[in-house]
Enzyme design. Structure first.
Site, PDB file in Angstrom:
ATOM      1  N   ASP A 415       0.788  -1.181   0.012  1.00 30.52           N
ATOM      2  CA  ASP A 415      -0.063  -0.133  -0.031  1.00 30.52           C
ATOM      3  C   ASP A 415       0.805   1.342  -0.076  1.00 30.52           C
ATOM      4  OD1 ASP A 415      -2.572   1.526   0.389  1.00 30.52           O
ATOM      5  OD2 ASP A 415      -1.693   1.916   2.410  1.00 30.52           O
ATOM      6  N   GLU A 468       1.139  -0.455  -5.116  1.00 29.78           N
ATOM      7  CA  GLU A 468       0.309   0.563  -5.568  1.00 29.78           C
ATOM      8  C   GLU A 468       1.009   1.833  -5.260  1.00 29.78           C
ATOM      9  OE1 GLU A 468      -3.261   3.256  -3.675  1.00 29.78           O
ATOM     10  OE2 GLU A 468      -1.568   2.723  -2.288  1.00 29.78           O
TER      11      GLU A 468
END
Length: 737
Positions: A415, A468
C-alpha cells in the site's frame, strides 16, 4: 512436610535490592529472583505481593521462605540444592496456590538467534520474538520476547500476575535489546501486554506485542497468546503448482475484498462472515465468477474499523474480527484447494499513534523517526517507520515473509508506495528533510522495498508482489539487479484515472477526450501492470461504478458493460473490487454488506454474468493474457476514430495461439457495416458481445461471427464489415481459414 533449613535470619540481598524488587525496578531480575548461591547455600528469592507466607516445594517437602523485614511481598530462603521446585503462596486469609517459578528457568533464545537479533539480520524474527506456547525444561508454558533496547525494565502483564508488572520482569539479553521470559502455565488464548519503564525511568502506557500472533477484539487492545504451530495444510498440489501460476504470462484476475463488508449475517446483529464461513461462501463465489485470485484489504490487526485495516498495529496477528489465526489458515487453504490464489494488502508505510502501539515503544523513537519531518504523516496522522534502522527494516521484511510462509499467502500488494519513495510526499517546502544528496528520494525506503522483494522472491517460490504506486518512479516492477524496486507488478493508476475520466463523460463529449483511452498504451509495457478498479474508486463520495456512468439507466448499464469489456481486452492483469461485478447503485460502505439484492434484478445480474464470462474468456484465451506485459502482444487497428468513438486492436499470444481482435464503440449509436482490419482471413468467432441479451443488452451484433475477406484495412491484409452495437465492446477470436 516442612523443612527448617531457612530459620537462619540472614538474607542474600540488602534492603535497597529488596525494595527494588517490590517496586518493580529491577533491570536484571534474573540476577536476584529465583535460585542463587550465597555463602555456599542455594537461596530462592521470590516476590508475590498477595502472599502472607511462601515456601519452595520440592518433592512434596515445603521449604519456607522468610519475609524480608519491612518489604511486603519479598521472600527469601534456603533450599537443599539447585533443583526444580514450585512456589506455594498462602494469603492472610489462608488461601493457598502453587505455581512454577519463572525465575528458575534458563533462557530460551539461543546463541545464533541472539547474534542475528543483535545484528538486526534475523529474517524470521517471529520464530524468536512474540509469545510462543512451548515446553521448556519439562514444563508447559509460554515464552515471551520483545525488542525494547532503551528500556530500563520490561515486564509481561496478564491474568497470571494480576496485570502487575512487578511480578514478571523479563531478562535482558545482552546488547540485542531483546527481553525474554518463560512463564509456566500460560497457554493459547491468554491476553497479555508489556509494561515498560522507559529510557528516562518513566512508566509507559501498556504496550501490545509488536510480534504478537493474536489480539483481543477491539476496542480492547491486549495481545493474545496464539499457538500457530502444527497446522495441517491440505494445499500441497497448489503450492507445488504455484510457480507456474503467478507468472507474467499467465492469466491473473483479482477479486478485491473487504472481508468485513462482503457479506453480513443480519439475523445475528449484522455481523460479518467469519474466516471459516468465508472459506465456504466467498471461495465458492469467487471460483464461480472465474477470478483467479482473492485480494484482501489488510488482515493484520488494527484498532479502528474505519481505517479498513490500513492503520495496523498487530502486523503479525490476523484480525480477531473474523476468527483466530488457524481459521484464517482455513480460508487460505480452502482458496488453494479451489485453485484460487490469495493476496494480502500489506502496509509497511506507516502505523497509527495509539498509545498501545509502536509509537515511542520503549520511551524513545524506536520504530519511527524522532523528527516529525521524517516520522509523521500529516495526511493520515500516523507515524512513519525509520527504514534506515536495521532492526526496523528487518522487522518489516520478516513480517512479509511471515505471511508468505506461515499462512501460505501467495502475494503481497504493498500500500501507498509513493508515500514511502519520496521524502516530500504531501509536504510543503520546509516540512521535509532531503536525503544525503539533497534530493527528495527516500533512499532507505527504496532499499527496504528492494530487499523485501529480493528476499521474498528468493525464499518463497511462486509468490507475487504488487505496488500501489501512483507516480512515474522508474523500474517499480523491474528486478533489483537491473536497478528496479523488484516488484512483480505495479498498479496502473494512470490508466485507471484516464479511462474513468473518459467513461464518466457524456458520449457527445468523448470525441474531445478520445486519447484518454489510448494514452495508456504509450507506457503499458514499461512496467508489469495490473489494471485496478479498486475500493478507492467507489468510496468517499466518488459513487459506485454504475453511478459514474452518464445517461439514463439503460445507458448507464451499457456504458459499464462496454467499459468492463474494454478493460478485460486491454493489456494488463485485472483487479475488480467487490460489488462492482453486480453494478450496485450505492458506493461502498464498510459497515454494510454489498448490495446483494441488486443481483436479483436482470440488468444487475447481466453485468454479473458479463464479468464471469469476461473472466472465462480471459483465462481460456492465451492471446488475452500471455503477453499482457509485452508490446508484442498488442497492435492498434483503430486508435484515431474520434468522431465515432471507436477503438480496435489486436491481442496476440505465442506462436500458434489464436489471435483476438477487440472493438469498442463508446457512443449510443450503432455502427453498422463498420470495416475492421483482421490479421488473418477466415472465420472470427464473436467470443463476447457486451450488448448480448444475457447481459441486459439489446441483443444486436454479428450473429456469432464475421468472416474476414482479403481486403486491406487498418494495415492488415484482411478485413470484415462489423456491426458494433451502441455502447458495446466486442471480442473476436480467430477460428481458422
Amino acid at each position: 512436610m516442612t523443612d527448617t533449613l531457612t530459620e537462619d535470619p540472614k538474607f542474600p540481598h540488602d534492603t535497597e535490592t529488596a525494595w527494588r524488587i517490590a517496586g518493580g525496578r529491577l533491570s536484571d531480575p534474573f540476577a536476584v529472583l529465583g535460585p542463587h548461591e550465597f555463602e555456599g547455600d542455594v537461596w530462592v528469592t521470590a516476590f508475590d505481593p498477595g502472599a502472607g507466607s511462601m515456601a519452595a516445594v520440592i518433592g512434596g517437602t515445603d521449604y519456607p521462605l522468610a519475609p524480608y523485614p519491612g518489604v511486603p511481598g519479598v521472600f527469601c530462603g534456603r533450599i537443599p540444592q539447585r533443583t526444580a521446585y514450585q512456589l506455594k503462596g498462602t494469603s492472610a486469609a489462608g488461601e493457598t496456590w502453587l505455581n512454577e517459578d519463572p525465575y528458575r528457568f534458563s533462557p530460551v533464545i539461543g546463541e545464533m538467534d541472539e547474534y542475528l537479533l543483535g545484528e538486526g539480520t534475523h529474517r524470521r524474527v517471529w520464530k524468536v520474538l512474540g509469545a510462543h506456547v512451548m515446553e521448556h525444561e519439562g514444563v508447559r508454558g509460554s515464552h515471551f520476547a520483545v525488542w525494547a533496547p532503551n528500556a530500563q525494565r520490561v515486564a509481561v502483564v496478564c491474568d497470571y500476575n494480576s496485570w502487575d508488572g512487578r511480578r514478571s520482569p523479563m531478562r535482558r539479553r545482552g546488547v540485542t535489546g531483546v527481553w525474554e521470559i518463560f512463564i509456566p502455565g500460560i497457554g493459547d488464548g491468554a491476553s497479555y501486554k508489556y509494561e515498560i519503564i522507559g529510557a528516562q525511568g518513566q512508566l509507559m502506557a501498556l504496550k501490545a506485542d509488536p510480534v504478537g500472533f493474536g489480539a483481543e477484539h477491539p476496542p480492547a487492545t491486549a495481545s493474545v497468546v496464539r499457538d500457530i504451530a502444527g497446522y495441517g495444510w491440505h494445499d500441497k498440489a497448489w503450492m507445488e503448482a504455484r510457480p507456474d501460476i503467478n507468472r507474467h504470462d499467465k492469466p491473473i484476475s483479482i477479486y478485491e475484498v473487504h472481508l468485513g463488508s462482503w457479506k453480513r449475517i443480519r439475523a445475528e446483529g449484522n455481523r460479518p462472515l467469519s474466516y471459516k464461513e468465508a472459506a465456504g461462501e466467498l471461495v465458492a463465489y469467487v471460483k464461480e465468477m472465474g477470478f483467479t485470485h482473492i485480494e484482501f484489504l489488510p488482515i493484520s490487526e488494527y484498532p479502528f474499523d474505519g481505517s479498513w485495516g490500513y492503520q495496523p498495529i498487530g502486523l503479525f496477528a490476523p484480525t480477531i474480527r473474523f476468527g483466530p489465526p488457524h481459521e484464517f489458515r482455513d480460508l487460505v487453504d480452502a482458496a488453494h484447494r479451489a485453485g484460487l490464489g490469495v493476496i494480502l494488502d500489506w502496509v509497511p508505510g506507516h502505523f497509527p499513534t495509539d498509545v498501545h502501539g509502536l509509537m515511542q515503544f520503549d520511551g524513545t523513537a524506536l520504530y519511527e523517526h524522532a523528527d516529525p519531518r521524517e516520522g509523521f504523516h500529516q495526511d493520515w496522522n500516523t507515524a512513519i517507520y525509520n527504514y534506515g534502522r536495521t532492526e526496523v527494516a528487518n522487522f518489516l521484511i520478516s513480517n512479509a515473509l511471515y505471511w508468505l510462509e506461515e499462512y501460505h499467502v501467495d502475494g503481497l500488494r504493498v500500500d501507498a508506495v509513493a508515500s514511502m519513495l519520496y521524502r516530500d510526499y504531501s509536504r510543503k517546502e520546509g516540512e521535509w528533510i532531503p536525503n544525503k544528496d539533497g534530493g527528495r528520494e527516500n533512499y532507505e525506503a527504496i532499499a527496504l522495498l528492494q530487499r523485501t522483494n529480493a528476499i521474498c522472491y528468493g525464499e518463497v517460490p511462486g509468490i507475487l508482489t504488487a505496488a500501489e504506486e501512483s507516480t512515474s518512479f522508474p523500474g517499480v516492477s523491474k528486478p533489483v539487479d537491473a536497478g528496479g524496486l523488484g516488484f512483480g507488478f505495479k498498479w496502473n493508476m494512470g490508466w485507471m484515472n484516464d479511462t474513468l475520466d473518459y467513461i464518466e463523460r457524456e458520449p457527445v463529449h468523448r470525441k474531445h477526450h478520445h486519447h484518454q483511452m489510448t494514452f495508456g498504451i504509450h507506457y503499458a509495457f514499461s512496467e508489469n501492470f495490473i489494471l485496478p478498479i479498486s475500493h478507492d474508486e467507489v468510496v468517499h463520495g466518488k459513487g459506485s461504478m454504475l453511478t459514474k456512468m452518464p445517461g439514463p439507466e439503460g445507458e448507464k448499464f451499457a456504458n459499464l458493460r462496454a467499459y468492463y469489456g474494454f478493460m478485460w481486452g486491454h493489456p494488463g492483469k485485472k483487479l475488480l473490487f467487490m460489488g462492482c461485478e453486480i453494478a450496485q447503485w450505492s458506493e461502498w460502505n464498510y459497515q454494510e454488506q454489498i448490495d446483494w439484492q441488486a443481483a436479483e434484478y436482470p440488468t444487475h445480474a447481466g453485468v454479473q454474468r458479463l464479468v464471469r464470462d469476461l473472466n472465462t474468456l480471459y483465462t481460456t484465451t492465451p492471446a488475452l493474457y500471455v503477453k499482457d506485459c509485452q508490446p508484442g502482444g498488442f497492435e492498434w487497428l483503430e486508435a484515431n476514430d474520434m468522431d465515432n468513438s471507436v477503438y480496435a486492436w489486436i491481442r496476440r499470444g505465442e506462436a500458434g495461439d489464436p489471435e483476438a481482435v477487440v472493438v469498442c464503440n463508446f457512443t449510443p449509436v450503432e455502427r453498422s457495416g463498420y470495416r475492421v482490419g483482421f490479421p488473418a482471413g477466415g472465420r472470427w468467432r464473436e467470443a463476447l458481445n457486451t450488448d448480448a441479451t444475457a447481459y441486459g443488452g439489446g441483443g444486436r451484433g454479428n450473429m456469432g461471427s464475421v468472416t474476414a475477406e482479403e481486403r486491406d484495412w487498418h494495415g492488415q491484409d484482411f478485413s470484415a464489415a462489423v456491426t458494433i452495437p451502441p455502447l458495446t465492446t466486442l471480442v473476436f477470436v480467430h477460428e481458422g481459414d
